[in-house]
Design an enzyme around this catalytic site. Structure first.
Site, PDB file in Angstrom:
ATOM      1  N   ASP A   1       0.848  -1.196   0.000  1.00  0.00           N
ATOM      2  CA  ASP A   1       0.000   0.000   0.000  1.00  0.00           C
ATOM      3  C   ASP A   1       0.889   1.253   0.000  1.00  0.00           C
ATOM      4  OD1 ASP A   1      -3.156   0.634   1.028  1.00  0.00           O
ATOM      5  OD2 ASP A   1      -1.689   2.247   1.238  1.00  0.00           O
TER       6      ASP A   1
ATOM      7  N   GLY B   1       0.996  -8.594  -2.843  1.00  0.00           N
ATOM      8  CA  GLY B   1       0.102  -9.573  -2.228  1.00  0.00           C
ATOM      9  C   GLY B   1      -1.182  -9.657  -3.038  1.00  0.00           C
TER      10      GLY B   1
ATOM     11  N   GLY C   1      -4.472  -7.602  -1.502  1.00  0.00           N
ATOM     12  CA  GLY C   1      -4.664  -6.183  -1.756  1.00  0.00           C
ATOM     13  C   GLY C   1      -4.664  -5.879  -3.247  1.00  0.00           C
TER      14      GLY C   1
ATOM     15  N   TYR D   1      -2.948   2.792  -6.613  1.00  0.00           N
ATOM     16  CA  TYR D   1      -1.895   3.799  -6.418  1.00  0.00           C
ATOM     17  C   TYR D   1      -2.375   4.772  -5.344  1.00  0.00           C
ATOM     18  CZ  TYR D   1       0.262   2.189 -10.821  1.00  0.00           C
ATOM     19  OH  TYR D   1       0.855   1.447 -11.811  1.00  0.00           O
TER      20      TYR D   1
END
Ligand SMILES: Cc1cc2nc3c(=O)[nH]c(=O)nc-3n(C[C@H](O)[C@H](O)[C@H](O)COP(=O)(O)OP(=O)(O)OC[C@H]3O[C@@H](n4cnc5c(N)ncnc54)[C@H](O)[C@@H]3O)c2cc1C
Ligand SMILES: *[C@@H]1O[C@H](CO)[C@@H](O)[C@H](O)[C@H]1NC(C)=O
Ligand SMILES: *[C@@H]1O[C@H](CO)[C@@H](O)[C@H](O)[C@H]1NC(C)=O
Ligand SMILES: *[C@@H]1O[C@H](CO)[C@@H](O)[C@H](O)[C@H]1NC(C)=O
Ligand SMILES: *[C@@H]1O[C@H](CO)[C@@H](O)[C@H](O)[C@H]1NC(C)=O
Ligand SMILES: *[C@@H]1O[C@H](CO)[C@@H](O)[C@H](O)[C@H]1NC(C)=O
Ligand SMILES: *[C@@H]1O[C@H](CO)[C@@H](O)[C@H](O)[C@H]1NC(C)=O
Length: 538
Positions: A115, A180, A183, A478
């Site tokens: 993230d 991952g 996500g 993003y």
């Protein structure tokens, strides 16, 4: 038995300390209660104590850091989780939800930890991290050309396991091989197969999700609305993705890649201008990314811009060169620029590994060489005029460490309607841009963060006249808190509408309705989650 006066003194001192530290004590007891709750809600044959880390455990810090991908966030995080649950069994994830909810702790879900704003491992309110990294099985069924993939598997592992079974199958997802699946897919998930096959979620056919009550649902039991929402709406607002069922896609035994570079002296501006008109309209088998960057020119030592044209073709060199000569002769692609390889080898090429690297590197699960970075994104529906490109070059030359990518849309992306999944950026986009300013410890580390983040904002602001507007669209994968966010205990619908429109366009309201159905108490939340649609007031 009568209490002696010294015992009383101790009792009163403890009470006094208790009152002084009231907030600390409450959160400690929330933690104790949470920890005691866990074994009651998990499968005793898979003891959850093996998965629980508190700051007392010597490996707590290393587990926290291992999958905290952005050093900008890791170095500035003001609060740590009170515990990390590295689920080893589905019941550990279920117990985490049930116990965190009943004891007032927030859950941050982490799969690959990529993230961009670190929302999987930071929060301003007392929280636990549910780390899905160990739940990573990949079960491929070649007869039906499908696979069940658990959230903690990485993109690299998925590519490797597919290649073990077949040289003519692949899957459309990201370029970085340590993402991952949990996500990455839930935000869309794109890579060089996007123009042919769409996003990862366009090839997802089922999923397992743990809801806010700790129940495991599949596509049938969650219903089509929730299944719609987790494909592009981000998993984190709706529950915990345990696994995805995917449909593999067919690829030829040999694909062809190239990276042709041109500097400003070699006509890069004209080529970049032409690229915008050509790349979104090329045949679907061809994906041609544009990557401009400032470099120190050879010869005079002055800085210049070098534009890389990075191609992926589902076919062989002869046909590729023909296609490029017919569509983009100005680039002058030569046979000698082209490298043929298996699809799985092409994933190494895209991830930037040197030619000849063994595909075993796909099994490395954690990103090495982490940097400090800030990323922003844009969608473009009109060609950037040459003056716009020149402005962009000027800003790039001014920023030391910048990395920007223009990824062409069109092809399959054009055929899927905006409302088919929660991912709304479809027809009408020429390309999507990622702007990433990145720096290292040697460039000033966290102390230089403000300066670098400011540079990314300046770049974003000079591109405003050319990018999409009303809303200025952004890509959820993003993640960018600058486009609007609320605090960690996010509940404000008015705030969410602003970033919601940018990430999801008209799908935002439906997402908020689905949220109100599955998680009306807004247990699953972060700074940019989707709050439940407020009840109409009468
Ligand atoms: C180097 C790099 C390269 C990248 N390249 C690409 C690319 O080519 N294509 C692309 O599409 N994106 C790309 N990305 C972006 C990437 O897809 C997103 O950052 C994605 O969210 C990462 O997922 P993760 O599981 O690794 O991260 P995490 O940080 O673990 O999770 C990201 C978000 O999803 C939530 N989440 C994680 N797991 C779950 C789960 N099991 N259930 C519910 N919610 C969950 C988290 O809480 C967090 O909000 C790249 C990122 C990096 C850092
Ligand atoms: C962490 O420490 C606690 C005691 O503080 C212990 O119960 C638990 O098993 C430890 N976790 C691991 C994974 O070793
Ligand atoms: C951590 O250790 C301290 C002292 O060693 C102990 O008092 C405390 O209960 C422990 N906390 C947990 C969560 O195990
Ligand atoms: C290099 O840059 C300097 C300063 O901008 C300029 O004076 C010079 O002419 C440049 N040299 C070349 C060869 O372009
Ligand atoms: C890549 O490596 C292969 C052998 O592993 C070699 O034949 C080929 O020429 C190399 N290509 C490039 C562009 O370096
Ligand atoms: C969250 O929303 C409230 C209400 O709009 C606003 O006052 C507050 O500043 C927001 N917080 C953040 C961190 O943006
Ligand atoms: C979060 O918000 C809810 C609802 O407004 C409130 O009840 C709760 O106390 C808040 N939690 C924290 C830790 O601020």
């Amino acid at each position: 038995m009568k209490a002696s006066s010294s015992t009383l003194t101790i009792v009163f001192s403890i009470l006094f300390l208790f009152l002084l530290n009231i907030s600390l004590v409450t959160s400690d007891s929330a933690l104790d209660n949470f920890l005691q709750c866990l074994p009651k809600h998990s499968n005793p044959s898979n003891p959850i104590t093996d998965a629980v880390y508190t700051p007392n455990n010597s490996s707590f810090q290393s587990i926290y850091e291992l999958r905290a991908n952005n050093l900008r966030i890791l170095s500035s995080a003001t609060s740590k989780p009170v515990a990390i649950i590295t689920a080893l069994h589905e019941s550990h994830a279920q117990a985490t939800v049930i116990c965190a909810r009943s004891h007032g702790l927030q859950v941050r879900i982490r799969s690959g930890g990529h993230d961009y704003e670190g929302l999987s491992y930071t929060s301003d309110i007392p929280f636990v991290i549910l780390d899905m990294f160990n739940l990573r099985s990949i079960q491929i069924d070649m007869a039906s050309e499908t696979a069940w993939v658990q959230a903690g598997a990485t993109t690299g592992e998925l590519y490797y396991r597919i290649a073990e079974k077949s040289k003519v199958h692949g899957f459309p997802s990201g370029v970085c091989t340590t993402l991952g699946i949990g996500g990455h897919f839930s935000g869309g998930g794109y890579g060089p197969l996007m123009r042919k096959y769409g996003l990862s979620i366009d090839n997802v056919i089922d999923a397992q999700l743990i809801d806010a009550n700790g129940k495991i649902l599949n596509r049938k039991s969650m219903g089509e609305d929730v299944f719609w929402a987790i494909r592009g709406g981000g998993g984190t607002s709706f529950g915990i993705i345990l696994s995805w069922k995917i449909k593999l896609v067919r690829v030829p035994a040999k694909v062809t890649v190239f990276n042709v570079q041109r500097t400003l002296d070699q006509g890069a501006t004209d080529l970049a201008f032409r690229w915008q008109q050509i790349a979104p309209n090329l045949p679907k088998d061809l994906f041609l990314r544009l990557q401009p960057e400032p470099i120190t020119g050879t010869g005079n030592g002055n800085k210049t811009i070098r534009v890389s044209f990075i191609g992926h073709f589902l076919g062989q060199t002869g046909r590729l060169v023909q296609l490029m000569n017919a569509n983009f002769p100005e680039l002058g692609l030569q046979r000698s620029d082209c490298i043929e390889m298996s699809w799985v080898e092409s994933t190494l090429f895209w991830a930037g590994f040197p030619n000849g690297t063994s595909i075993d590197i796909l099994l490395n699960r954690v990103q090495e060489d982490r940097v400090f970075f800030k990323t922003k994104s844009d969608y473009y529906k009109k060609v950037i005029p040459k003056e716009g490109l020149e402005t962009l070059w000027e800003v790039l030359l001014d920023i030391e460490d910048i990395f920007i990518q223009l990824n062409p849309y069109g092809g399959r992306m054009e055929e899927i309607s905006e409302s088919e999944t929660a991912f709304a950026h479809r027809a009408g986009n020429l390309f999507k841009v990622q702007y990433t300013v990145l720096w290292s410890e040697a460039d000033g580390g966290i102390g230089a963060a403000e300066r670098y983040v400011e540079m990314s904002r300046r770049l974003y602001s000079v591109m405003a006249p050319y990018a999409s507007s009303n809303p200025r669209e952004a890509f959820l994968n993003y993640r960018d808190l600058d486009i609007g966010s609320n605090e960690s205990n996010n509940t404000d619908f008015a705030v969410a509408k602003v970033y919601g429109a940018k990430y999801f366009k008209n799908n935002f309201l439906r997402l908020a309705r689905v949220k109100a159905m599955v998680d009306p108490d807004n247990f699953f939340k972060n700074e940019q989650s989707i709050p439940p649609l407020p009840m109409p007031s009468h």
